[in-house]
Design a protein around this motif. Structure first.
Motif, PDB file in Angstrom:
ATOM      1  N   THR A   1      46.888  29.801  33.929  1.00  0.00           N
ATOM      2  CA  THR A   1      46.466  31.023  33.472  1.00  0.00           C
ATOM      3  C   THR A   1      47.489  31.837  32.955  1.00  0.00           C
ATOM      4  O   THR A   1      47.002  32.758  32.262  1.00  0.00           O
TER       5      THR A   1
ATOM      6  N   CYS B   1      46.471  32.783  29.403  1.00  0.00           N
ATOM      7  CA  CYS B   1      44.933  33.122  29.174  1.00  0.00           C
ATOM      8  C   CYS B   1      44.929  34.220  28.070  1.00  0.00           C
ATOM      9  O   CYS B   1      45.747  34.989  28.098  1.00  0.00           O
ATOM     10  N   THR B   2      44.071  34.087  26.963  1.00  0.00           N
ATOM     11  CA  THR B   2      43.691  34.936  26.175  1.00  0.00           C
ATOM     12  C   THR B   2      42.372  35.174  26.365  1.00  0.00           C
ATOM     13  O   THR B   2      41.713  35.568  25.243  1.00  0.00           O
ATOM     14  N   ARG B   3      41.508  35.221  27.321  1.00  0.00           N
ATOM     15  CA  ARG B   3      40.113  35.411  27.515  1.00  0.00           C
ATOM     16  C   ARG B   3      39.666  36.866  26.882  1.00  0.00           C
ATOM     17  O   ARG B   3      38.402  36.965  26.845  1.00  0.00           O
TER      18      ARG B   3
ATOM     19  N   ALA C   1      45.382  40.408  27.105  1.00  0.00           N
ATOM     20  CA  ALA C   1      46.093  39.488  26.929  1.00  0.00           C
ATOM     21  C   ALA C   1      47.240  40.097  25.932  1.00  0.00           C
ATOM     22  O   ALA C   1      48.400  39.794  25.661  1.00  0.00           O
TER      23      ALA C   1
ATOM     24  N   ARG D   1      50.003  42.867  27.576  1.00  0.00           N
ATOM     25  CA  ARG D   1      50.603  42.536  28.986  1.00  0.00           C
ATOM     26  C   ARG D   1      52.163  42.097  28.697  1.00  0.00           C
ATOM     27  O   ARG D   1      52.421  41.530  27.843  1.00  0.00           O
TER      28      ARG D   1
ATOM     29  N   VAL E   1      50.880  37.411  32.955  1.00  0.00           N
ATOM     30  CA  VAL E   1      49.756  37.470  34.019  1.00  0.00           C
ATOM     31  C   VAL E   1      50.177  37.505  35.193  1.00  0.00           C
ATOM     32  O   VAL E   1      51.455  36.964  35.448  1.00  0.00           O
TER      33      VAL E   1
ATOM     34  N   LEU F   1      41.713  41.695  38.024  1.00  0.00           N
ATOM     35  CA  LEU F   1      41.950  41.379  36.610  1.00  0.00           C
ATOM     36  C   LEU F   1      43.505  41.042  36.805  1.00  0.00           C
ATOM     37  O   LEU F   1      44.421  41.477  37.659  1.00  0.00           O
ATOM     38  N   LYS F   2      43.933  39.973  36.176  1.00  0.00           N
ATOM     39  CA  LYS F   2      45.262  39.350  36.137  1.00  0.00           C
ATOM     40  C   LYS F   2      46.147  39.865  35.223  1.00  0.00           C
ATOM     41  O   LYS F   2      47.565  39.852  35.107  1.00  0.00           O
ATOM     42  N   CYS F   3      45.492  40.836  34.339  1.00  0.00           N
ATOM     43  CA  CYS F   3      46.712  41.482  33.199  1.00  0.00           C
ATOM     44  C   CYS F   3      46.522  43.107  33.456  1.00  0.00           C
ATOM     45  O   CYS F   3      45.331  43.455  33.608  1.00  0.00           O
TER      46      CYS F   3
ATOM     47  N   ALA G   1      35.397  38.526  32.093  1.00  0.00           N
ATOM     48  CA  ALA G   1      36.302  37.282  31.416  1.00  0.00           C
ATOM     49  C   ALA G   1      37.248  36.815  32.330  1.00  0.00           C
ATOM     50  O   ALA G   1      37.466  35.621  32.548  1.00  0.00           O
ATOM     51  N   CYS G   2      37.663  37.640  33.523  1.00  0.00           N
ATOM     52  CA  CYS G   2      38.725  37.207  34.358  1.00  0.00           C
ATOM     53  C   CYS G   2      38.171  36.601  35.893  1.00  0.00           C
ATOM     54  O   CYS G   2      38.982  35.907  36.213  1.00  0.00           O
TER      55      CYS G   2
ATOM     56  N   HIS H   1      39.151  33.088  37.175  1.00  0.00           N
ATOM     57  CA  HIS H   1      40.334  32.908  37.688  1.00  0.00           C
ATOM     58  C   HIS H   1      40.281  33.103  38.998  1.00  0.00           C
ATOM     59  O   HIS H   1      40.751  32.733  40.052  1.00  0.00           O
TER      60      HIS H   1
END
Ligand code: SF4
Length: 222
Positions: free
Chosen positions: A19, A22-24, A28, A31, A34, A91-93, A108-109, A112
Motif C-alpha cells: 500500500t 498506492c496511487t489509486r 497520493a 502526501r 501512506v 483514508l490512508k493519505c 478508492a481507499c 485497503h
C-alpha cells in the motif's frame, strides 16, 4: 486475543508494504507517506478514524496529535493501551489542508481498510466520527444519531460488532461531547466480552419455529 496464524501477520505486513506506493486517488500527490495503521495486528478491538492529519502524515502513524493523546487517555480508562488495539483510518493519505475526504477518495481507499479488517480479524470495530461510521454502517445516519449504538455487521468477510463513537478530535474542544465519548467508551469492555462469548446452540424446536436465519448485512465491496 484472536488466534491469528503467523502467515496472516506476514500478510498484513506485506499488504502494508504494497500500500505504501498506492496511487489509486489524487491524495497520493500531496502526501508525505501512506499512513497504513498501527497497533496490535491481532487486536480484538480496532478503531477506524477519518484520515491522517499534518503530524500523522509526517510521522507515518495514525492519531499522534492531541486527538491521539485523548484516545490514549480513553483507552487507559478501560485498562488498555495503544499496543492492545489496532488504529487505522478510512483514508490512508492526508487530504490537503485537512479538508474532508471526498466520496471518490473514500471509494478508492476502502479496499485497503476492508483488507486490513480481514487480516486483523477484530471482534469489535469502533468507528470514530462521521466518515468511518457512514462507510462501515453503509447508512447515511450521522454520528450524533448513532453513537454508542452497537450493531452486528459483516465487513469484507468478517463478522464484527460495529460501535460508532464521536471522533476524539471533535470531543477535544467540546466538553459535552467528551462526556458522551467517555460514557460510550466505558461500554467497550462489555462489548468485547460479549463478542467473545460463544453463541448458544439453538434448541431444535425453537430453530424450527424460527425458520432459516436471515443473512447478515453484507457491506464488503471487493
Ligand atoms: S488515500 Fe488510499 S487510495 Fe488514495 S492514494 Fe492514499 S492509500 Fe491510495
Amino acid at each position: 486475543m484472536s488466534a491469528v496464524p503467523i502467515g496472516q501477520l506476514d500478510e498484513l505486513q506485506a499488504y502494508a508494504e504494497s500500500t505504501a506506493g498506492c496511487t489509486r486517488c489524487r491524495l497520493a500527490q500531496g502526501r508525505t507517506q501512506v499512513v497504513f495503521g498501527s497497533g496490535n495486528p491481532r487486536a480484538d478491538l480496532m478503531f477506524v478514524g477519518e484520515a491522517p492529519g499534518f503530524h500523522e502524515d509526517k510521522q507515518g502513524l495514525p492519531f499522534v496529535g492531541q486527538a491521539g493523546k485523548l484516545l490514549e487517555r480513553l483507552l487507559a480508562g478501560i485498562g488498555l493501551s495503544r499496543q492492545d488495539v489496532y488504529i487505522a483510518n478510512t483514508l490512508k493519505c492526508r487530504p490537503p489542508g485537512n479538508r474532508d475526504p471526498q466520496p471518490d477518495e473514500i471509494e478508492a481507499c476502502e479496499p485497503h481498510l476492508f483488507r486490513q479488517i480481514e487480516l486483523i480479524e477484530p471482534r469489535v470495530v469502533a468507528t470514530l466520527g462521521n466518515f468511518a461510521t457512514k462507510l462501515l454502517t453503509g447508512r447515511p445516519l450521522g454520528i450524533t444519531r448513532v453513537h454508542g449504538q452497537e450493531q452486528e455487521a459483516t465487513l469484507g468477510s468478517r463478522s464484527v460488532v460495529l460501535y460508532p463513537l464521536y471522533h476524539p478530535a471533535a470531543a477535544l474542544y467540546t466538553p459535552a461531547m467528551l462526556k458522551v465519548l467517555e460514557s460510550d467508551f466505558a461500554r467497550l469492555p462489555e462489548l468485547l466480552g460479549r463478542a467473545v462469548e460463544p453463541p448458544a446452540p439453538p434448541l431444535p424446536e425453537l430453530a424450527l419455529v424460527a425458520g432459516p436465519q436471515q443473512p447478515a448485512e453484507q457491506l464488503g465491496l471487493f
